[in-house]
Every structure is written in structure tokens, then in C-alpha cells.
Design a protein around this motif. Sequence first.
Motif, PDB file in Angstrom:
ATOM      1  N   LEU A 255      72.505  32.723  18.203  1.00  0.00           N
ATOM      2  CA  LEU A 255      72.192  32.800  16.780  1.00  0.00           C
ATOM      3  C   LEU A 255      71.264  31.674  16.338  1.00  0.00           C
ATOM      4  O   LEU A 255      70.405  31.875  15.478  1.00  0.00           O
ATOM      5  CB  LEU A 255      73.486  32.768  15.960  1.00  0.00           C
ATOM      6  N   TYR A 256      71.442  30.496  16.913  1.00  0.00           N
ATOM      7  CA  TYR A 256      70.599  29.371  16.500  1.00  0.00           C
ATOM      8  C   TYR A 256      69.228  29.426  17.159  1.00  0.00           C
ATOM      9  O   TYR A 256      68.202  29.239  16.493  1.00  0.00           O
ATOM     10  CB  TYR A 256      71.281  28.047  16.839  1.00  0.00           C
ATOM     11  N   GLY A 260      66.456  31.546  14.774  1.00  0.00           N
ATOM     12  CA  GLY A 260      66.457  30.455  13.797  1.00  0.00           C
ATOM     13  C   GLY A 260      65.538  29.310  14.170  1.00  0.00           C
ATOM     14  O   GLY A 260      64.612  28.974  13.425  1.00  0.00           O
ATOM     15  N   HIS A 261      65.774  28.696  15.317  1.00  0.00           N
ATOM     16  CA  HIS A 261      64.980  27.543  15.710  1.00  0.00           C
ATOM     17  C   HIS A 261      63.526  27.913  15.941  1.00  0.00           C
ATOM     18  O   HIS A 261      62.610  27.185  15.548  1.00  0.00           O
ATOM     19  CB  HIS A 261      65.567  26.921  16.982  1.00  0.00           C
ATOM     20  N   HIS A 286      71.668  21.273   8.797  1.00  0.00           N
ATOM     21  CA  HIS A 286      72.261  21.209  10.129  1.00  0.00           C
ATOM     22  C   HIS A 286      73.687  20.647  10.116  1.00  0.00           C
ATOM     23  O   HIS A 286      74.409  20.789  11.106  1.00  0.00           O
ATOM     24  CB  HIS A 286      71.383  20.367  11.063  1.00  0.00           C
ATOM     25  N   ILE A 289      76.232  23.351  10.533  1.00  0.00           N
ATOM     26  CA  ILE A 289      76.057  23.925  11.873  1.00  0.00           C
ATOM     27  C   ILE A 289      76.791  23.072  12.900  1.00  0.00           C
ATOM     28  O   ILE A 289      77.569  23.575  13.724  1.00  0.00           O
ATOM     29  CB  ILE A 289      74.556  24.028  12.231  1.00  0.00           C
ATOM     30  N   PHE A 326      79.615  27.398  10.933  1.00  0.00           N
ATOM     31  CA  PHE A 326      78.403  27.626  11.725  1.00  0.00           C
ATOM     32  C   PHE A 326      77.514  28.695  11.084  1.00  0.00           C
ATOM     33  O   PHE A 326      76.294  28.515  10.963  1.00  0.00           O
ATOM     34  CB  PHE A 326      78.785  28.041  13.144  1.00  0.00           C
ATOM     35  N   ASN A 330      73.770  28.155   9.390  1.00  0.00           N
ATOM     36  CA  ASN A 330      72.613  28.943   9.819  1.00  0.00           C
ATOM     37  C   ASN A 330      72.024  29.755   8.675  1.00  0.00           C
ATOM     38  O   ASN A 330      70.806  29.958   8.605  1.00  0.00           O
ATOM     39  CB  ASN A 330      73.021  29.880  10.961  1.00  0.00           C
ATOM     40  N   PHE A 333      69.999  27.189   6.841  1.00  0.00           N
ATOM     41  CA  PHE A 333      68.877  26.799   7.690  1.00  0.00           C
ATOM     42  C   PHE A 333      67.805  27.890   7.736  1.00  0.00           C
ATOM     43  O   PHE A 333      66.613  27.633   7.507  1.00  0.00           O
ATOM     44  CB  PHE A 333      69.411  26.500   9.091  1.00  0.00           C
ATOM     45  N   LYS A 334      68.220  29.111   7.994  1.00  0.00           N
ATOM     46  CA  LYS A 334      67.253  30.204   8.112  1.00  0.00           C
ATOM     47  C   LYS A 334      66.676  30.602   6.766  1.00  0.00           C
ATOM     48  O   LYS A 334      65.501  30.966   6.666  1.00  0.00           O
ATOM     49  CB  LYS A 334      67.920  31.409   8.796  1.00  0.00           C
ATOM     50  N   HIS A 345      74.197  37.280   8.330  1.00  0.00           N
ATOM     51  CA  HIS A 345      75.079  36.119   8.245  1.00  0.00           C
ATOM     52  C   HIS A 345      76.012  36.220   7.042  1.00  0.00           C
ATOM     53  O   HIS A 345      77.174  35.813   7.105  1.00  0.00           O
ATOM     54  CB  HIS A 345      74.251  34.833   8.161  1.00  0.00           C
ATOM     55  N   GLU A 382      71.449  40.861  13.483  1.00  0.00           N
ATOM     56  CA  GLU A 382      70.201  40.130  13.255  1.00  0.00           C
ATOM     57  C   GLU A 382      69.123  40.558  14.247  1.00  0.00           C
ATOM     58  O   GLU A 382      67.961  40.727  13.880  1.00  0.00           O
ATOM     59  CB  GLU A 382      70.448  38.621  13.369  1.00  0.00           C
TER      60      GLU A 382
END
Length: 396
Positions: A255-256, A260-261, A286, A289, A326, A330, A333-334, A345, A382
Motif C-alpha cells: 500500500l505504501y 503512494g511513495h 508519516h 503510518i 496505517f 496513507n 499522505f496520498k 482507504h 486501489e
Amino acid sequence: MAATRQRNWLRVKGSPGGSRVSFLELFFDLVFVFSISQLSHALAAHYTPLGALEAGLMTFAVWWVWIFTAWVTNWLDPEKMPVRGMLVVLMLLGLVLSASIPEAFGDKGLLFAGAYVLMQVGRSLFAVFAMKGVSASNYRNFIRISVWLGVAGVFWIAGGLLEHEARLVAWLIALAIEYAGPASGFFVPGLGKSTTADWDVSGAHIAERSALFVIICLGEAILVAGRTFSELPFSPLTAVVFLTGFVATVGMWWLYFRFGHERAAHRIEHDETPGSIARQAFTYAHIPILAGIIVHAVSVEFMFSHPHEVGDLGIVASVLGGVGLFLAGNLWFKGATSGRPPLSHIGGLVLLILLAFVAPFTEIYVMGMLSTAVLLIVAAWEYRSLSGQAVAHTLH
């Protein structure tokens, strides 16, 4: 001559190595492998509301000292000897900080606080010296940061000298001061405040550094599952719990890192104000997370030790809370890096809330399997959603 020497301490933006993560930075991160291990063990050993608050406070502190160092090495070149020396000293202090975590609210409070303040204030003053005569905006920026960290440092040291409850209050005040700093632009009377335009960070570097810290936390979750599994007699149940913990950790990694990253690194590297994204998406988003991964590691220990437990709301909170934190992190973050929070999510968080209603009547290891299933559902959702968007974009 002095200005030239100082200028050589800075990374050269736009050069091949200008955003590269150095081996020394990776070496520096090894200290924080120990920190994360200490935090998860401290939470598991003192799993009470007060223990959770204390572990949370120390998690915030450990993350803050690490992310501030990541920001500094975004500007200063770790290949230069003075910067190397600074990082090695920080490693030593970080080792002291990590070793103090189990007794931070006991006999080693002053040791924890002293190491923390030396790391924060010392690194910031080093950056002030390195920036002088080279980057006027960053020079003023780090003076402001040093002032804020110095004020917070008074409360950290005072807390180390006080008894338990007073220590907790003093350290919460210190942490609140430090976390308010970036959001307020580190405003200092007479010096003004920093703007996000001043934070001309290398997006690729800050994204990679944050991803490496996530890897550290995921590694701790893997180690907890593997170590506990090796210490217990083999049985079908322990095998199921081990597999559940492993699959959940892989789901978090997916997922990360899968979307995302990757998207965040691209977005921040091409944004006109990367400092604004770095502050929200990497400095703040973060935190849940990382907290989620740490709580998940603790929940795996509980699944091994209390697999058939029913009705223990504290253990249930760790099983569902780790995954929930978590996913929430995310989501933040996303959303910050794509402009659109992922519906998958949000759906996952709704599923966890629904699971909370049946949790008091469900065995812990089964609840762990169900929370892991939520991670897999979110990952598949996702993947399908974004893959469909990519196909539609290609057709147009």
C-alpha cells in the motif's frame, strides 16, 4: 576563504549526487532500527493507557529527531568531512537516546532528555554555522529553528529532572512546541517567519529518506513475528498467526510503495513549492503510518501470546488500531500528494469500524486475520482503481 569552505559543505542541487542518499545516511538509520525495536517492546511491556501515551510521546520524539536530520542532510552534503562528523556524533547520541527508552519515565529520564536536546539543538546550530555566508534564507531559517528547539529543550531537561507525572506534562509541552514550529513557520519576534518557498528541498531525497524509515518500521514488524515464532513450539495455530503477521506486513509495504511513495516522489520533485508538500506529506502525515506499523508489531506479539482471548478491548485496539492508523496515515499522505484521498482507504477504515462491533465476541487471532483481510481488500481495490485510470488515460 571561510565562505568557500562552508559552501563546500552543501549539496550541489541538480548534480548527479545532489539528491542521492549516501551510505552514511543509511548507516545513521541503523540507530533507529534499535529505536523502533525499543519502542515496540516498551509498548508491549507497558500496555496500559498511560503506557500507550508514554510510548506515543517517545515515538513522536524519535520521529522528530530523525526527520529533522533528514531535512538537514537534504541541504548539507554527508560526503563532506564536517557533515560526516556531525552525523557520527548524532549516531552516538541516538544510541544513548534509544538505550534510554525503556526507562525514560524512570531512572533514565534525564539521559533521554539530554541526548534528545543535544541532537536537536546541536544539529540545528551546526546547520546555522554551515549556512552562514552561503544561503541567507536558510541561515535565518535555522536560527529560527534553533530558537524553537532551544525553548522546547528547556521543557525536555526540566521534565528529566521532575517526577513521573510532572515529567510527562513537561515533555508533552516540549513536544507541542516542537511540532507547532513548522506549522507556524518557526516565527520568532524580530526574525519573522519562514515560508515554504525558503524550504527548497530536493523532493527525491526527502521522499527516499522517508521511505527508508518506513522500511525500518516494517522490518521491525517482520523481526517481531519471526523472533516470536522461533521461540514458540510449532503448532498449526502459531503457523497461522505467523503467516497472518507476515501477510499484513507485506500488505502495508504494498500500500505504501506500490502507488503512494512512487507518486509522491514524482509529485514533490516536480512541484514549484516542494517544501510545502514535504512539510505536510512527509513531516506530518508519516507519523500515523509509522505509529500504525509499530502498533501492528505489538498486536502480532499479542496474537501469539493470547490467540484465543475474547473480549479484551485493549488487545483488540492494537489489532484494529495498528491497521487503522496505517490506513489513516496513507490516506493523508496520498491525499496530500495526489490531491484526491483514495476512496479505497476510506472504505478500509469503514470496514475496520464495522469489525470493532464484532471484536468483543471474536478470538484475537481471528480478528488479526480479519484486519489483514481489510488490508488486502484495500490493496486490491486501489490497484484496480488506479490501473483502470491508467488504461483510461492511455486510451485518451
